[in-house]
Design a protein around this motif. Structure first.
Motif, short mmCIF file in Angstrom:
data_model
loop_
_atom_site.label_atom_id
_atom_site.label_comp_id
_atom_site.label_asym_id
_atom_site.label_seq_id
_atom_site.Cartn_x
_atom_site.Cartn_y
_atom_site.Cartn_z
N GLU A 131 -3.72 -3.33 8.46
CA GLU A 131 -2.37 -3.79 8.80
C GLU A 131 -2.40 -4.66 10.06
N LYS A 132 -3.27 -4.32 10.97
CA LYS A 132 -3.37 -5.06 12.24
C LYS A 132 -3.92 -6.46 12.03
N ASP B 275 -5.51 1.70 -3.39
CA ASP B 275 -4.44 1.01 -2.68
C ASP B 275 -4.88 -0.44 -2.48
N LEU C 20 -6.07 2.03 6.95
CA LEU C 20 -4.79 1.37 6.68
C LEU C 20 -4.24 0.71 7.94
N LYS C 21 -4.34 1.39 9.07
CA LYS C 21 -3.84 0.83 10.33
C LYS C 21 -4.63 -0.41 10.73
N LYS D 225 -4.26 -8.42 9.09
CA LYS D 225 -3.58 -9.33 8.16
C LYS D 225 -4.54 -10.36 7.57
N ASN E 1 -1.36 -9.94 1.77
CA ASN E 1 -0.21 -10.67 2.31
C ASN E 1 0.62 -11.30 1.21
N PHE F 167 -4.10 -3.99 -0.37
CA PHE F 167 -3.47 -4.49 0.85
C PHE F 167 -3.56 -6.01 0.81
N TYR G 197 0.84 -1.19 0.00
CA TYR G 197 0.00 0.00 0.00
C TYR G 197 0.87 1.24 0.00
#
Length: 203
Positions: A76-77, A141, A72-73, A79, A145, A143, A2
């Motif tokens: 990210e947390k 964006d 985004l946070k 996954k 894995n 996101f 991202y």
């Protein structure tokens, strides 16, 4: 993968996998002041988009947010296993009242045109379609894995349409396809990325 951008509003599509992380994320967004609408949707990716996003899911939580940095946070947390998509809105083309409830969101990208005149032409065409209640342009964006096999080259030229109709998702999809062809007749290559059929309003 991202690229953090300046604070902006938009849409997030997070895969709903019926597991702990998906359920917890849905619960957080249900109570978040950053999320003002949330839906359970089926996602249909176009044949043109599938090679770029091999880890996409069938069902997503679609949420409209105010602050993309918070989104985004949160992504990210957690996954999540499959790819999430953030559509950051850079500019609204129009917003208006429509008959019926929103039951479809169609996401497109411009392949070759990204000038102000191109976007004006797109806005002019789609504004004539009375079932489209909201339209905007922005950037995407992704996101995930898993790193993508190919880099999607059109992420800065995203067009999003909100469609309200009491008709079936198939009928609305045909309506959107006709709209897309009308834009293409103006010499602008507008290509479908993903169609989101709303199954349930969660917030």
């Amino acid at each position: 993968m991202y690229s953090p951008q300046d604070l902006t509003d938009g849409y997030v599509c997070a895969p709903y996998m019926h597991n702990h992380d998906s359920i917890e994320l849905k619960d957080i967004w249900s109570h978040s002041k950053n999320i003002h609408d949330m839906y359970f949707v089926t996602a249909t990716f176009s044949n043109e988009a599938k090679p770029y996003f091999t880890s996409c899911a069938n069902h997503y939580i679609l949420a409209k947010f105010k602050d993309n940095k918070k989104i985004l946070k949160e992504l990210e947390k957690f996954k999540l296993e499959k790819a999430s998509f953030i559509f950051n809105m850079d500019d609204g083309l129009f917003e208006r009242e429509t008959n019926g409830s929103m039951n479809f969101v169609s996401v497109y990208y411009l392949e070759y045109g990204d000038s102000i005149d191109d976007f004006r032409e797109v806005a002019n065409v789609i504004s004539k379609r009375d079932k489209i209640g909201c339209a905007g342009i922005g950037h995407m964006d992704v996101f995930s894995n898993e790193p993508p096999k190919f880099t999607f080259p059109y992420g800065d030229n995203i067009v999003i349409l909100e469609v309200s109709s009491e008709k079936s998702h198939q009928s609305v999809n045909q309506y959107c396809e006709k709209t897309r062809r009308d834009v293409c007749r103006k010499g602008i290559t507008l290509t479908n990325l993903v169609s989101l059929s709303i199954l349930d309003k969660l917030k």
